[in-house]
Scaffold this motif. Structure first.
Motif, PDB file in Angstrom:
ATOM      1  N   PRO A 109       0.814  -1.220   0.000  1.00  0.00           N
ATOM      2  CA  PRO A 109       0.000   0.000   0.000  1.00  0.00           C
ATOM      3  C   PRO A 109       0.850   1.274   0.000  1.00  0.00           C
ATOM      4  O   PRO A 109       0.310   2.373   0.075  1.00  0.00           O
ATOM      5  CB  PRO A 109      -0.805  -0.131   1.293  1.00  0.00           C
ATOM      6  N   ILE A 110       2.170   1.129  -0.038  1.00  0.00           N
ATOM      7  CA  ILE A 110       3.052   2.291  -0.063  1.00  0.00           C
ATOM      8  C   ILE A 110       4.065   2.111  -1.195  1.00  0.00           C
ATOM      9  O   ILE A 110       4.211   1.013  -1.725  1.00  0.00           O
ATOM     10  CB  ILE A 110       3.827   2.433   1.262  1.00  0.00           C
ATOM     11  N   ALA A 111       4.767   3.199  -1.542  1.00  0.00           N
ATOM     12  CA  ALA A 111       5.823   3.098  -2.550  1.00  0.00           C
ATOM     13  C   ALA A 111       7.065   2.479  -1.915  1.00  0.00           C
ATOM     14  O   ALA A 111       7.297   2.629  -0.716  1.00  0.00           O
ATOM     15  CB  ALA A 111       6.139   4.485  -3.089  1.00  0.00           C
ATOM     16  N   TRP A 112       7.859   1.782  -2.716  1.00  0.00           N
ATOM     17  CA  TRP A 112       9.048   1.115  -2.183  1.00  0.00           C
ATOM     18  C   TRP A 112      10.268   1.502  -3.007  1.00  0.00           C
ATOM     19  O   TRP A 112      10.282   1.301  -4.217  1.00  0.00           O
ATOM     20  CB  TRP A 112       8.863  -0.405  -2.223  1.00  0.00           C
TER      21      TRP A 112
ATOM     22  N   SER B 277       9.738   5.942   8.168  1.00  0.00           N
ATOM     23  CA  SER B 277      10.882   5.496   7.381  1.00  0.00           C
ATOM     24  C   SER B 277      11.850   4.776   8.325  1.00  0.00           C
ATOM     25  O   SER B 277      11.838   5.035   9.532  1.00  0.00           O
ATOM     26  CB  SER B 277      11.583   6.699   6.756  1.00  0.00           C
TER      27      SER B 277
ATOM     28  N   THR C 265      -5.906   4.354   5.749  1.00  0.00           N
ATOM     29  CA  THR C 265      -4.597   4.993   5.851  1.00  0.00           C
ATOM     30  C   THR C 265      -3.548   3.976   6.316  1.00  0.00           C
ATOM     31  O   THR C 265      -3.749   3.308   7.321  1.00  0.00           O
ATOM     32  CB  THR C 265      -4.636   6.133   6.886  1.00  0.00           C
ATOM     33  N   ALA C 266      -2.472   3.879   5.529  1.00  0.00           N
ATOM     34  CA  ALA C 266      -1.358   3.024   5.940  1.00  0.00           C
ATOM     35  C   ALA C 266      -0.270   3.903   6.550  1.00  0.00           C
ATOM     36  O   ALA C 266       0.186   4.856   5.917  1.00  0.00           O
ATOM     37  CB  ALA C 266      -0.815   2.267   4.735  1.00  0.00           C
TER      38      ALA C 266
ATOM     39  N   TRP D  58       3.752  -8.305   3.923  1.00  0.00           N
ATOM     40  CA  TRP D  58       3.425  -7.160   4.768  1.00  0.00           C
ATOM     41  C   TRP D  58       2.085  -7.402   5.444  1.00  0.00           C
ATOM     42  O   TRP D  58       1.308  -8.281   5.037  1.00  0.00           O
ATOM     43  CB  TRP D  58       3.375  -5.866   3.947  1.00  0.00           C
TER      44      TRP D  58
ATOM     45  N   TYR E 187      -0.959  -5.244   8.292  1.00  0.00           N
ATOM     46  CA  TYR E 187      -1.297  -4.122   9.161  1.00  0.00           C
ATOM     47  C   TYR E 187      -1.410  -4.628  10.591  1.00  0.00           C
ATOM     48  O   TYR E 187      -2.101  -5.620  10.840  1.00  0.00           O
ATOM     49  CB  TYR E 187      -2.667  -3.546   8.793  1.00  0.00           C
TER      50      TYR E 187
END
Lengths: 520, 329
Positions: free
Chosen positions: B112-115, B308, B303-304, B125, B127
């Motif tokens: 669900p996010i950029a890598w 960092s 929302t994820a 992954w 939650y």
């Protein structure tokens, strides 16, 4: 005394070598961890509060375990009743359980939905909350009360039956029995038993944290986990490992200074006779045994009820792991006895007793995580630690069983030396034949008990090296944790029951073996 | 029995002989990955069909223990690949200087996010979420509601457990400066803190608490493996913190090409399809329609949240101190 004038026998020399090896096996890993540390560390305020919590919960737990064990051990010593053997055997169970299993068993009884709260609810009373210092102590007493009972019972059973006959003939009253037998016996046994239990409780981590209810219940062992895993600060881990050694040394010196070896008289190993006027204590003895049995059995019955449905469908892996664990436990028992017997013979000789007892106690006082890490550091350059995981587990388990074996053996050897030893020396017996003929026959009972304990403890132990170098084909406790970690709670409870039954069976086998001849 | 063990010994010997000429790829991972219930066995079989190699998984505790072991072994490690760290640990892992860039393109990721990590690649992954019985009333919908409720919760200790650390980061990511206040509010809801996930989940199943810190995917296990729909995860309005589990190549590897092949294989369906029903996490590179049936019933947070790796490492000690002081009162 005559014995002290004797030069060391081969057996005692072996004992000295064993003491050196045991000392090395504990301190070398500690030193290895310290060696790899990049910076030195000092104790902060949080560490001191962890030390305070560790020592106080261990002291309370050990005190209660021993005090509560005295009436139970006395009752088992002076009464004969149907099922007594079973009660004595079951006394072996709780401290053989892996921590998480014991916690689940206790919660089934004392937890939020446990039997006790169900009963209180029926009576319209508010529920009990188990989490807190009292929960930690409750769990530690559950683990260690039976151990204290068994160790004290060893002492009571060591009173020769000739003495009883004499006491009966002289018409000893209850007060006379206390003065001549029980009080000297307790003075000899209690300090050592207290020390062992104190040390076990002082390295507690999972019990203290889980039932303590949060970070208030941070023990030194948990601080070591933090240093190692969270901060990767090996200097701190080693320093905290040293703190554990210091706690152990302090406790050993304080406690063992109080212990006084006693002569309870020589005997010809005849069958035990009835305690004078045993029937008059029936009520109080019955109450002691019944309440202890109830307290100890309920959690185990709960575990049994949950585990039974899963037993038939237990995955094959669990059975294979059980096989490995049984083999490992027998090997552990052999190694433990081979270490303990010479060491006990040396300690019983009397010189440097405190130092040797301290060495013998270190193995349960020092963090398994520090020892495991240190062993890893020592082994890694030479050999793949994963391949050695199971043998190392056996060796460390044997070390961990050493203090219990010593607690059982040292008083027995001391007494045999004080009684039979002088005659043997007068007859010119020396060395191994002297030990085999005069001393060893009097050690059957403690040897059987100690070997059983070593074997059973080994069954239940997860193994230090498994902490970060697990064998792919694990032992039963490891597979049980793996089942739990994979959501398979039912299978895990089946595995836990299997573990409980195997541990008990093995303990019973050794213990029974030790008592066979003593009973005739 | 005896005969079987002799045969078994013979087979092992022959297997050893057959593998003798094959290169060995050693992958260090956490223990539950390699266990019979984990993804390890199926993945090993699948990779060995194509790689002309002997893939050996070596189990080492959990994620944090895994990193500790790599640090203890240093340059002399036999490991080629380390699989099973999460993003709360990767900054420390990079700092060791033991890992090298993977050098792979990653077009097919389904996170669900950029890598864009050059050293580590994700393989699954999930939650974090509080799991409860489906029949629970007044399920809290946020940390604030949870703190105000009298729901009993069990969490894991961040010092000894990766989900425990994940919760610390979750509240840190959602509330920042306000995190200590949230912890103080939660203090009276927390029944107890356990050393690891297994203990916490076990206690929850025993009925010791209303909710336990676990994953949004936990109900899928009960649904798929036990046909039991009685567990649910509570969606929180603050969003849910991600645990992204990653693998990386060690610079000391004597099989760098094979290690890279393994990481490439890691993002193919042959690896990814094993993950959902063994690790009970979301695969990192598998379209949603390829997930096993049952996964569509799980809650999907809007929302994820994820700090960092650098922020996670920087904020960790302070967050732990706040946690300890709030719960020690």
């Amino acid at each position: 005394m005559a014995i002290r004038a004797q030069p060391l026998t081969l057996l005692q020399w072996t004992g000295a070598v064993m003491a050196a090896l045991v000392f090395l096996a504990i301190t070398a890993p500690l030193a290895a961890v310290a060696w790899r540390a990049e910076e030195t560390s000092v104790l902060g305020a949080a560490d001191w509060s962890a030390i305070r919590f560790t020592v106080s919960q261990a002291a309370i737990s050990a005190f209660l375990s021993v005090v509560l064990a005295i009436p139970v051990a006395r009752a088992l010593a002076r009464q004969r009743f149907a099922g007594r053997g079973l009660v004595v055997a079951l006394m072996g169970a709780p401290f053989l359980l892996p921590v998480i299993v014991a916690i689940l068993g206790l919660l089934a009884v004392f937890g939020r939905n446990g039997w006790v709260n169900a009963g209180l609810g029926l009576l319209g009373l508010p529920p009990l909350e188990i989490y807190g210092m009292h929960g930690v102590v409750l769990a530690h007493v559950f683990f260690n009360l039976p151990l204290a009972v068994r160790l004290l019972l060893q002492g009571w059973m060591s009173i020769p039956s000739e003495r009883f006959r004499l006491a009966v003939a002289l018409g000893f009253s209850n007060a006379n029995m206390r003065q001549h037998f029980e009080w000297p016996l307790l003075r000899m046994m209690v300090p050592g038993v207290f020390l062992v239990i104190f040390l076990i409780c002082s390295t507690s981590f999972a019990v203290a944290l889980t039932l303590g209810g949060g970070p208030r219940a941070t023990t030194v062992e948990l601080a070591i986990y933090q240093a190692f895993r969270f901060d990767f600060d090996l200097g701190r881990a080693a320093l905290l490992g040293l703190v554990q050694v210091a706690i152990c040394a302090f406790a050993a010196v304080a406690v063992l200074g109080v212990a006084v070896p006693q002569v309870l008289g020589a005997g010809l190993d005849r069958a035990p006779v009835m305690w004078p006027e045993a029937h008059r204590h029936r009520f109080i003895d019955g109450a002691a045994v019944l309440s202890a049995a109830l307290f100890l059995m309920m959690p185990m019955i709960a575990l049994g009820l949950r585990g039974v449905p899963a037993l038939p469908t237990l995955p094959a892996v669990a059975w294979e792991a059980a096989g490995r664990s049984v083999v490992l436990s027998f090997a552990t028992a052999v190694v433990a006895v081979a270490m303990a017997l010479p060491l006990a013979a040396l300690i019983a000789r009397g010189r440097a007793r405190s130092i040797l007892e301290l060495v013998g106690s270190l193995s349960i006082a020092v963090s398994p995580l520090v020892v495991g890490t240190g062993l890893f550091l020592l082994l890694f350059p030479v050999v793949n630690p994963t391949l050695l995981a199971i043998p190392v587990t056996g060796l460390v388990n044997a070390l961990a069983a050493l203090p219990f074996l010593l607690r059982a053996l040292v008083p027995a050897i001391t007494e045999a030396e004080l009684t039979q030893g002088r005659l043997a020396t007068a007859l010119g017996m020396r060395g191994w034949p002297r030990f085999r003929i005069a001393i060893l026959p009097r050690l059957r009972r403690p040897l059987g008990f100690g070997a059983g304990l070593a074997a059973a403890l080994s069954m239940g132990d997860l193994g230090v090296i498994a902490l970060f170098s697990a064998p792919s084909q694990g032992t039963l406790p490891l597979e049980m944790y793996r089942l739990m970690g994979a959501y398979r709670t039912d299978d895990a409870q089946g595995a836990a029951l299997l573990l409980l039954l195997l541990s008990l069976g093995i303990f019973w086998l050794f213990d029974r073996g030790g008592r066979l001849h003593a009973a005739t | 029995m005896n005969q079987t063990s002799i045969i078994a010994a013979g087979m092992t010997f022959m297997a050893g002989a057959a593998f003798a000429d094959l290169p060995v790829l050693s992958v260090y991972t956490y223990d539950s990955f390699t266990s019979d219930w984990g993804p390890g066995p199926a993945i090993e079989a699948a990779f060995e069909q194509t790689c002309e190699c002997d893939l050996q998984f070596v189990g080492a505790g959990d994620g944090a223990a895994l990193l500790a072991r790599i640090r203890l072994e240093g340059q002399r490690s036999d490991a080629d690949v380390v699989l099973g760290l999460d993003t709360n640990l990767t900054a420390a892992a990079v700092d060791t200087g033991l890992f090298v860039p993977h050098g792979l393109e990653t077009p097919g990721l389904t996170l669900p996010i950029a890598w864009d990590d050059e050293v580590f690649l994700p393989f699954d992954w999930g939650y974090f979420a509080f799991v409860h019985n489906a029949d629970m009333e007044n399920v809290p919908r946020s940390f604030v509601e949870l703190a105000e409720s009298d729901a009993r919760i069990i969490i894991q200790d961040p010092r000894s457990s990766t989900p425990g650390l994940g919760l610390l980061m979750w509240i840190e990511a959602a509330y920042g400066q306000g995190a200590p206040a949230i912890w103080e509010g939660l203090a009276d809801n927390i029944v107890t803190v356990t050393p690891g996930w297994s203990e916490a989940y076990g206690l929850f199943l025993e009925g010791e608490a209303d909710m336990v810190l676990s994953y949004t995917t936990s109900p899928a296990y009960h649904l798929i493996a036990e046909e039991d729909a009685s567990k649910a995860a509570a969606p929180f309005t603050e969003g849910h913190y991600l645990q992204v589990e990653v693998a990386g190549i060690l610079g000391s590897s004597d099989q760098p090409d094979l290690a890279q092949d393994f990481l490439r294989f890691m993002l193919t369906p042959d690896f990814q399809q094993v993950i959902p029903t063994t690790n009970w996490m979301y695969p990192a590179a598998l379209p949603a329609e390829m997930l096993p049936s049952g996964f569509e019933t799980l809650i999907e947070p809007d929302t994820a949240l994820l700090l960092s790796p650098q922020d996670a490492a920087r904020l960790r000690d302070e967050a732990l101190a706040a946690w300890q002081s709030a719960l020690s009162r």
